[in-house]
Write an enzyme that holds these catalytic residues in place. Structure first.
Site, mmCIF file in Angstrom:
data_model
loop_
_atom_site.group_PDB
_atom_site.id
_atom_site.type_symbol
_atom_site.label_atom_id
_atom_site.label_comp_id
_atom_site.label_asym_id
_atom_site.label_seq_id
_atom_site.Cartn_x
_atom_site.Cartn_y
_atom_site.Cartn_z
ATOM 1 N N LYS A 39 0.817 -1.211 0.000
ATOM 2 C CA LYS A 39 0.000 0.000 0.000
ATOM 3 C C LYS A 39 0.854 1.265 0.000
ATOM 4 O O LYS A 39 0.573 2.203 -0.753
ATOM 5 C CB LYS A 39 -0.930 -0.020 1.214
ATOM 6 C CG LYS A 39 -1.739 1.248 1.423
ATOM 7 C CD LYS A 39 -2.798 1.044 2.484
ATOM 8 C CE LYS A 39 -2.214 0.703 3.831
ATOM 9 N NZ LYS A 39 -1.523 1.859 4.471
ATOM 10 N N THR A 40 1.890 1.312 0.843
ATOM 11 C CA THR A 40 2.726 2.508 0.911
ATOM 12 C C THR A 40 3.431 2.755 -0.418
ATOM 13 O O THR A 40 3.569 3.895 -0.865
ATOM 14 C CB THR A 40 3.764 2.375 2.042
ATOM 15 O OG1 THR A 40 3.087 2.142 3.279
ATOM 16 C CG2 THR A 40 4.595 3.638 2.166
ATOM 17 N N ASP B 223 -4.735 7.999 3.652
ATOM 18 C CA ASP B 223 -4.354 6.629 3.973
ATOM 19 C C ASP B 223 -5.124 6.160 5.208
ATOM 20 O O ASP B 223 -5.590 6.964 6.012
ATOM 21 C CB ASP B 223 -2.845 6.589 4.234
ATOM 22 C CG ASP B 223 -2.321 5.170 4.358
ATOM 23 O OD1 ASP B 223 -3.001 4.241 3.872
ATOM 24 O OD2 ASP B 223 -1.242 4.990 4.938
ATOM 25 N N GLU B 224 -5.253 4.840 5.364
ATOM 26 C CA GLU B 224 -5.939 4.238 6.521
ATOM 27 C C GLU B 224 -7.338 4.835 6.688
ATOM 28 O O GLU B 224 -7.767 5.185 7.798
ATOM 29 C CB GLU B 224 -5.115 4.438 7.808
ATOM 30 C CG GLU B 224 -3.689 3.922 7.727
ATOM 31 C CD GLU B 224 -3.584 2.408 7.724
ATOM 32 O OE1 GLU B 224 -4.641 1.745 7.687
ATOM 33 O OE2 GLU B 224 -2.457 1.895 7.734
ATOM 34 N N GLN C 136 -9.112 -4.085 8.800
ATOM 35 C CA GLN C 136 -8.125 -3.587 9.756
ATOM 36 C C GLN C 136 -8.635 -2.347 10.496
ATOM 37 O O GLN C 136 -7.841 -1.568 11.024
ATOM 38 C CB GLN C 136 -6.809 -3.277 9.041
ATOM 39 C CG GLN C 136 -6.171 -4.506 8.406
ATOM 40 C CD GLN C 136 -4.841 -4.214 7.764
ATOM 41 O OE1 GLN C 136 -3.855 -3.893 8.439
ATOM 42 N NE2 GLN C 136 -4.798 -4.309 6.440
ATOM 43 N N ARG D 71 0.784 -9.263 10.928
ATOM 44 C CA ARG D 71 2.053 -8.541 11.096
ATOM 45 C C ARG D 71 3.234 -9.487 10.864
ATOM 46 O O ARG D 71 4.353 -9.029 10.683
ATOM 47 C CB ARG D 71 2.193 -7.970 12.517
ATOM 48 C CG ARG D 71 1.155 -6.963 12.985
ATOM 49 C CD ARG D 71 0.926 -5.844 12.025
ATOM 50 N NE ARG D 71 -0.178 -6.167 11.126
ATOM 51 C CZ ARG D 71 -0.433 -5.542 9.988
ATOM 52 N NH1 ARG D 71 0.363 -4.574 9.585
ATOM 53 N NH2 ARG D 71 -1.457 -5.882 9.234
#
Length: 753
Positions: free
Chosen positions: A39-40, A224-225, A254, A603
């Site tokens: 994503k980043t 983002d997020e 998430q 993670r």
């Protein structure tokens, strides 16, 4: 590098889905990005691609949630050789920036102070004191009132709507505190964390000058997020994207911050808000093994509030997840420490490769003890911890007064630090007089005689004011000399040297603030004292985590989002812990608890250990626990069950999580069972009579989780979990008639259906 070459570089090594998101130019865009899906990379390359396509860098705004994430984005963009100018920021930093420019429209000067949670609590206490509310009689403590005010602001609620479900008298009192609290902030030229968002919404919706200007400040807005946005952040994102070029990235699976106001519907309903939106799904995972991904995917599939994604990876199958079943939290901690020590001996993982996640901070105490016993280095992630230490907050309070003399909370905090014969009674008298006159505490100090302050306190006041005057006369950049001068004027280190045990540590903390100011100046050569204070105010826990530092990482599941580790341990998969007890009857909260587990598992790159304990100490009492319902949702083919403690050390092979059983229950009905309560939440049920053969069978062959069974008294039910060994083997069974019961198998006379 030419813009054409930059475009090619932006797409190098990208999947078709990533390319689709990166090259989208105009119109709304929703990027559903699964964990570990790059994503980043997509966000940063999309920014670079926009610039390479002719968009001015200054027309681009990218917003995320942590300073760490924002910093990583900036570094990646700069590494691509992109012209500078795009604004990459957290929500709160962006709002603070806009308020410094336009705050005068709503009564704030550009020197306003940002109050953290402890400052806000001090202001709430002051508001209650001014309203003469008896803390012993009022049912809510100041901390509870502060949380209600914060929650209300996140939902954009006015004081009169803050407590609609509370008794009228209590609701009216809280509304009065809220109003007085806000008045105190205005008088102090201060804003709390929530005000940064709330006041930004006000600029976008209510102030004519900014209502027309701000929505057109940026042509392209990236958030983002997005699944973590609350009502205010949702309105800010939409308000700043008048062009319609709003790109949001995130993953409903998430969304784990409902407790602080996050609204998952913001991302679930993005296409309803923007019917022409393009939707891109990033489903390939680059982080985890196939078995880790399969476990996480199977668990999260039980949620209803989500958008379907088909997560997949080209990574190896990897090792199965391991479930350590333990007798209690002590055995749990020892077993985890043993596993990590074994990894280290075999050279599989270094301490910094391992993270231990837990649902609540209290779980860290026992695991810390076991890690120390094994000489395993560790660190607890708490980026705000340094800035919350008393000596550091005292120094920051002085610096805040240099920028904002109206800040009463800071002035009250350090008026007598170091001691200068200016006691609480004198400060309270000055505060009361200043409040009546409509002036700040510092101004009241200059008129101490009128306020009725006499004696040695007057000399203390003059000493304090001289420090502030001297510092205010200094240049505000660079910052480090201001901090050094503060230490000198107050003789702060001498003050700390006399503070008893731990004095040396406190002195080191005070000196470290000079280093922090110097590091800030190195990163921001044009940075000012105001900027340094803003940075310290807006730091989050995860900002203190550095992957290069050694030691096992300990943190809550909430803090873990956005990070990754080669190996992950998740403690305490038990009912009442994960999920928390309060989620029992709330479908939305239960789904968020499941998302927390999903975040924790994803993670991990290569290895995952899960734990549960048969009992756990809580509030000074030992309580017997039920294994988490989420364990039943894990696929048996990717999880192995490992007995902990001495049993675990003796066994050389792993046993499967769900084992088939040849157990055949006795067909005849026994007499009525005897019920023994072990705690408020647990009953152990023994039958008064039992068959010896059936008992022996139960000792060696438990039921399989998921089996349908019947009990002579409770009727039909479903086996949720089987645990224990020998005569202590127990089963958790959910009966249609009475709900969950915990049975000792050798006495239970369960019959498999």
């Amino acid at each position: 590098m030419s813009f054409e070459e930059l475009k090619e570089a932006c797409l190098a090594g990208c999947t078709p889905a990533q390319r689709e998101a990166i090259t989208h130019i105009d119109g709304p865009l929703l990027v559903l990005a699964g964990p570990g899906s790059g994503k980043t990379r997509v966000i940063t390359r999309r920014i670079a691609h926009l610039i390479a396509s002719g968009v001015r860098p200054g027309d681009i705004l990218a917003i995320t949630f942590t300073n760490k994430a924002a910093g990583e984005m900036k570094e990646r963009i700069e590494a691509m050789g992109v012209p500078k100018g795009a604004l990459v920021s957290t929500f709160h930093s962006f709002c603070a920036r806009m308020l410094r420019i336009y705050g005068r429209c709503i009564g704030l000067t550009d020197a306003f102070t940002i109050y953290d949670t402890s400052d806000s609590l001090s202001a709430v206490k002051r508001a209650m004191a001014e309203l003469e509310i008896d803390l012993e009689q009022f049912p809510m403590k100041p901390a509870g009132v502060a949380k209600l005010i914060s929650h209300a602001k996140n939902r954009l609620l006015t004081p009169e709507k803050i407590m609609g479900d509370r008794p009228p008298e209590e609701a009216q009192t809280v509304a009065r505190i809220y109003e007085r609290y806000q008045k105190l902030l205005t008088q102090a030229n201060a804003a709390d964390f929530d005000d940064l968002l709330l006041l930004m919404v006000k600029l976008l919706q209510e102030v004519p000058e900014t209502r027309e200007k701000l929505p057109h400040r940026f042509r392209y807005v990236l958030v983002d997020e997005y699944q973590d946005t609350n009502r205010a952040q949702y309105l800010i994102a939409r308000g700043m994207a008048a062009s319609g070029n709003l790109c949001v990235t995130g993953d409903p699976d998430q969304s784990i911050y409902a407790w602080r106001g996050a609204d998952i519907s913001n991302i679930l309903e993005f296409e309803k808000d923007f019917p022409t939106a393009k939707v891109v799904r990033l489903e390939q995972n680059y982080r985890s093994t196939k078995k880790i991904l399969a476990a996480a995917d199977r668990v999260i599939a039980n949620n209803k509030s989500r958008k379907e994604k088909a997560l997949w990876t080209e990574n190896p199958d990897g090792e199965p997840l391991r479930l350590l079943r333990c007798e209690d939290e002590m055995e749990e901690a020892n077993a985890v420490a043993d596993e990590i020590a074994a990894w280290m001996r075999r050279g599989e993982f270094a301490p910094r490769d391992v993270a231990i996640f837990y649902r609540v901070n209290a779980q860290s105490r026992v695991i810390e003890r076991s890690l120390r016993a094994e000489a395993i280095p560790y660190r607890i992630v708490a980026g705000t911890e340094y800035y919350q230490r008393k000596e550091v907050k005292d120094l920051l309070a002085y610096l805040r007064l240099v920028e904002n003399p109206a800040d009463n909370v800071s002035a009250q905090r350090v008026a007598n630090v170091p001691p200068r014969r200016l006691g609480d009674a004198s400060v309270t008298k000055l505060l009361d007089w200043g409040s009546a006159q409509g002036v700040s505490l510092l101004v009241a100090m200059t008129r101490a005689g009128e306020a009725g302050v006499r004696g040695g306190a007057v000399q203390g006041i003059e000493s304090f004011l001289n420090v502030i005057r001297t510092l205010r006369a200094m240049p505000r950049t660079p910052v480090a000399p201001v901090v050094e001068k503060l230490l000198e004027l107050t003789q702060f280190e001498r003050h700390l040297a006399d503070s008893g045990d731990g004095a040396e540590d406190r002195m080191s903390n005070a000196r470290e603030l000079v280093n922090a100011a110097a590091e800030y100046q190195q990163a921001e050569p044009e940075g000012t004292l105001q900027g340094f204070l803003e940075q310290t105010a807006l730091i989050s826990d995860v900002d203190g985590w550095d992957a290069k530092q050694g030691g096992v990482t300990l943190m809550t599941l909430h803090a873990a989002k956005g990070l990754e580790f080669p190996a992950v341990v998740i403690l305490g998969l038990e009912e009442g812990l994960l999920p928390l007890q309060r989620s029992e009857d709330d479908g939305h909260e239960l789904e968020e608890e499941r998302r927390l587990l999903f975040v924790g598992i994803t993670r991990a790159k290569r290895r995952v250990i899960l734990t549960c304990a048969d009992s756990r100490a809580r509030y000074g009492k030992r309580e017997y626990t039920q294994p988490s319902r989420f364990l039943e949702e894990l696929p048996p083919d990717v999880v192995t069950d490992v007995p902990a403690g001495s049993n675990r050390r003796k066994e050389t092979r792993e046993t499967p999580l769900f084992r088939p059983s040849p157990f055949k229950a006795r067909p005849s009905a026994p007499s009525a069972p005897r019920v023994v309560k072990r705690s408020e939440n647990e009953e152990i049920v023994y039958d008064a009579e039992y068959d010896e053969d059936a008992m022996q069978a139960a000792l060696h062959a438990p039921f399989r989780a998921g089996d349908r069974v019947s009990h002579p008294m409770y009727g039909a039910g479903k086996v949720m979990d089987v645990s224990g060994y020998g005569e202590e083997m127990r089963a958790s069974v959910h009966f249609n008639s009475v709900g969950l019961k915990r049975l000792v198998l050798k006495f239970a006379h369960l019959k498999k259906l």
